[in-house]
Write a protein that holds these residues in place. Structure first.
Motif, PDB file in Angstrom:
ATOM      1  N   ASP A 136      -0.155  -7.838   1.915  1.00 59.25           N
ATOM      2  CA  ASP A 136      -1.386  -8.452   2.406  1.00 59.25           C
ATOM      3  C   ASP A 136      -2.262  -7.386   3.050  1.00 59.25           C
ATOM      4  O   ASP A 136      -1.927  -6.870   4.122  1.00 59.25           O
ATOM      5  N   PRO A 137      -3.379  -6.991   2.425  1.00 59.40           N
ATOM      6  CA  PRO A 137      -4.255  -5.984   3.026  1.00 59.40           C
ATOM      7  C   PRO A 137      -4.764  -6.433   4.392  1.00 59.40           C
ATOM      8  O   PRO A 137      -5.425  -7.452   4.504  1.00 59.40           O
ATOM      9  N   SER A 138      -4.415  -5.686   5.432  1.00 65.58           N
ATOM     10  CA  SER A 138      -4.861  -6.025   6.785  1.00 65.58           C
ATOM     11  C   SER A 138      -5.103  -4.746   7.559  1.00 65.58           C
ATOM     12  O   SER A 138      -4.640  -3.670   7.174  1.00 65.58           O
ATOM     13  N   ALA A 139      -5.815  -4.869   8.659  1.00 63.79           N
ATOM     14  CA  ALA A 139      -6.196  -3.697   9.455  1.00 63.79           C
ATOM     15  C   ALA A 139      -5.008  -3.059  10.155  1.00 63.79           C
ATOM     16  O   ALA A 139      -5.037  -1.881  10.494  1.00 63.79           O
ATOM     17  N   THR A 140      -3.952  -3.820  10.390  1.00 67.50           N
ATOM     18  CA  THR A 140      -2.795  -3.292  11.129  1.00 67.50           C
ATOM     19  C   THR A 140      -1.495  -3.409  10.357  1.00 67.50           C
ATOM     20  O   THR A 140      -0.464  -2.914  10.819  1.00 67.50           O
ATOM     21  N   GLY A 141      -1.510  -4.031   9.179  1.00 66.64           N
ATOM     22  CA  GLY A 141      -0.276  -4.264   8.434  1.00 66.64           C
ATOM     23  C   GLY A 141       0.035  -3.172   7.429  1.00 66.64           C
ATOM     24  O   GLY A 141      -0.606  -2.125   7.384  1.00 66.64           O
ATOM     25  N   SER A 142       1.048  -3.447   6.614  1.00 62.23           N
ATOM     26  CA  SER A 142       1.480  -2.516   5.569  1.00 62.23           C
ATOM     27  C   SER A 142       1.249  -3.157   4.206  1.00 62.23           C
ATOM     28  O   SER A 142       1.624  -4.311   3.990  1.00 62.23           O
ATOM     29  N   TRP A 143       0.646  -2.400   3.310  1.00 60.04           N
ATOM     30  CA  TRP A 143       0.334  -2.913   1.988  1.00 60.04           C
ATOM     31  C   TRP A 143       0.063  -1.745   1.047  1.00 60.04           C
ATOM     32  O   TRP A 143       0.095  -0.580   1.449  1.00 60.04           O
ATOM     33  N   GLY A 144      -0.143  -2.057  -0.210  1.00 62.12           N
ATOM     34  CA  GLY A 144      -0.452  -1.007  -1.176  1.00 62.12           C
ATOM     35  C   GLY A 144      -1.200  -1.579  -2.360  1.00 62.12           C
ATOM     36  O   GLY A 144      -1.330  -2.799  -2.517  1.00 62.12           O
ATOM     37  N   TRP A 145      -1.684  -0.693  -3.210  1.00 62.27           N
ATOM     38  CA  TRP A 145      -2.331  -1.168  -4.431  1.00 62.27           C
ATOM     39  C   TRP A 145      -2.252  -0.109  -5.515  1.00 62.27           C
ATOM     40  O   TRP A 145      -1.997   1.073  -5.242  1.00 62.27           O
ATOM     41  N   ARG A 146      -2.431  -0.558  -6.761  1.00 62.36           N
ATOM     42  CA  ARG A 146      -2.305   0.346  -7.914  1.00 62.36           C
ATOM     43  C   ARG A 146      -3.396   0.029  -8.931  1.00 62.36           C
ATOM     44  O   ARG A 146      -3.705  -1.132  -9.203  1.00 62.36           O
ATOM     45  N   PHE A 147      -3.961   1.090  -9.494  1.00 60.62           N
ATOM     46  CA  PHE A 147      -4.877   0.967 -10.635  1.00 60.62           C
ATOM     47  C   PHE A 147      -4.264   1.776 -11.760  1.00 60.62           C
ATOM     48  O   PHE A 147      -4.024   2.973 -11.605  1.00 60.62           O
ATOM     49  N   GLU A 148      -4.023   1.128 -12.915  1.00 60.52           N
ATOM     50  CA  GLU A 148      -3.218   1.803 -13.934  1.00 60.52           C
ATOM     51  C   GLU A 148      -3.584   1.356 -15.337  1.00 60.52           C
ATOM     52  O   GLU A 148      -3.928   0.198 -15.595  1.00 60.52           O
ATOM     53  N   GLY A 149      -3.505   2.295 -16.244  1.00 60.45           N
ATOM     54  CA  GLY A 149      -3.686   2.067 -17.669  1.00 60.45           C
ATOM     55  C   GLY A 149      -3.342   3.359 -18.380  1.00 60.45           C
ATOM     56  O   GLY A 149      -2.736   4.263 -17.791  1.00 60.45           O
TER      57      GLY A 149
END
Length: 342
Positions: A136-149
């Motif tokens: 969950d993208p948040s100002a104080t939390g932990s998260w990640g994302w990927r853009f791939e092809g």
């Protein structure tokens, strides 16, 4: 070169190439990424949001590839999105990369249209690029994302809203030099090739005997799409074996890869390399050094590895990647985070 001269030069390079990145600057980048990620998610329908999101701890986060994987990648691809959603995704990419890095992404996607002309293959599609958000993208939390092809895999991890990992970080170009169409002559990864060739050709014959580890280039980068990597051997030539001007040449190669990142993130990365010891960085090349020949190189230090090859399609097909030995997917950051929590 005497050790004291090496250390003096390393200090000089650090002052020139690391413009005092502040943690506040990196935090601002992370905050903008978080804002953009949430705006992108908010623009999606319930069905697409379900398709785009995974838990941060899901195994899918490390299931990365850089080859065409039609139907096998997870997330939402560009064909799923309307114009507004595409704009929101573009804003997330722009927040995560430098301007030149973002432009490079667009060129790599555009090469799929060139391949379609050359091959008439349906899986060559500039819209077959997938976005996946982990946690969950948040100002104080932990998260990640990927853009791939095809020929792109950009992975980002944020922990407690502050620390940022952006590896594995893969870029490819096929064709390396475009032979047909309106972009004829375009070389998307020109800097990655030209700076390294200029460096290896600046070496003396004695130095090249150390740096050139094989007469022929390998078929591909050694690390492939491994989830975790270790230092490669032989290391090639080390900074301690270089002249002053040659050290600047080696540094320029690293800067080409850092230039894909936002300025504050790139500067922070350079600080990390400096703390690990710039004098411990090495360079290895395989294959002829003449332009147009199949070739390979790697740059590695105690914490990172850059691998590059241009072998397929008669030396007109480029792969380039930045890996962190402990930091890929934020592995070391998350490990430290969990250790403090428990």
């Amino acid at each position: 070169m005497k050790q004291k001269n090496i250390l003096y030069l390393v200090l000089t390079l650090s002052l020139i190439l690391s413009p005092c990145a502040s943690q506040a600057g990196v935090d601002a980048v992370v905050y903008e990424m978080q804002q953009s990620a949430n705006e992108f998610l908010d623009s999606l329908s319930e069905e697409l949001r379900y398709k785009a999101t995974y838990d941060l701890g899901d195994d899918e986060r490390m299931n990365w590839h850089f080859v065409p994987k039609t139907g096998e990648r997870k997330g939402v691809d560009l064909r799923d999105l309307d114009k507004v959603q595409e704009i929101k995704l573009a804003e997330l990419l722009a927040a995560s990369l430098s301007a030149s890095g973002y432009e490079k992404v667009k060129k790599i996607q555009g090469l799929e249209s060139v391949l379609y002309i050359l091959e008439k293959a349906d899986h060559r599609d500039p819209e077959l690029y997938y976005t996946t958000i982990f946690g969950d993208p948040s100002a104080t939390g932990s998260w990640g994302w990927r853009f791939e092809g095809h020929h792109l895999s950009l992975n980002f991890t944020i922990v407690e809203g502050k620390l940022l990992s952006n590896s594995p970080n893969f870029w490819g170009a096929n064709p390396g030099r475009v032979p047909v169409g309106p972009t004829t002559g375009q070389r998307t990864l020109k800097g990655e090739e030209d700076t390294a060739r200029a460096f290896v050709r600046s070496l003396s014959k004695k130095q090249q005997a150390i740096a050139i580890i094989a007469e022929a280039a390998p078929r591909d980068i050694y690390t492939g799409a491994e989830k975790e990597v270790s230092p490669l051997s032989p290391p090639g030539i080390k900074v301690s074996q270089l002249e002053k001007s040659q050290i600047f040449g080696l540094t320029r190669i690293i800067q080409v890869y850092l230039a894909n990142m936002p300025e504050d993130v790139a500067s922070n990365r350079w600080d990390t390399l400096s703390e690990a010891g710039l004098e411990n960085i090495s360079f290895a090349w395989a294959g002829p050094t003449e332009k147009g020949e199949k070739h390979y190189y790697r740059v590695q230090g105690p914490t990172f590895l850059i691998e590059y090859d241009n072998v397929q399609n008669q030396g007109n097909h480029v792969h380039a990647v930045w890996r962190d030995f402990n930091g890929d997917f934020g592995r070391d950051i998350l490990r430290e985070h969990h250790r403090h929590q428990h």
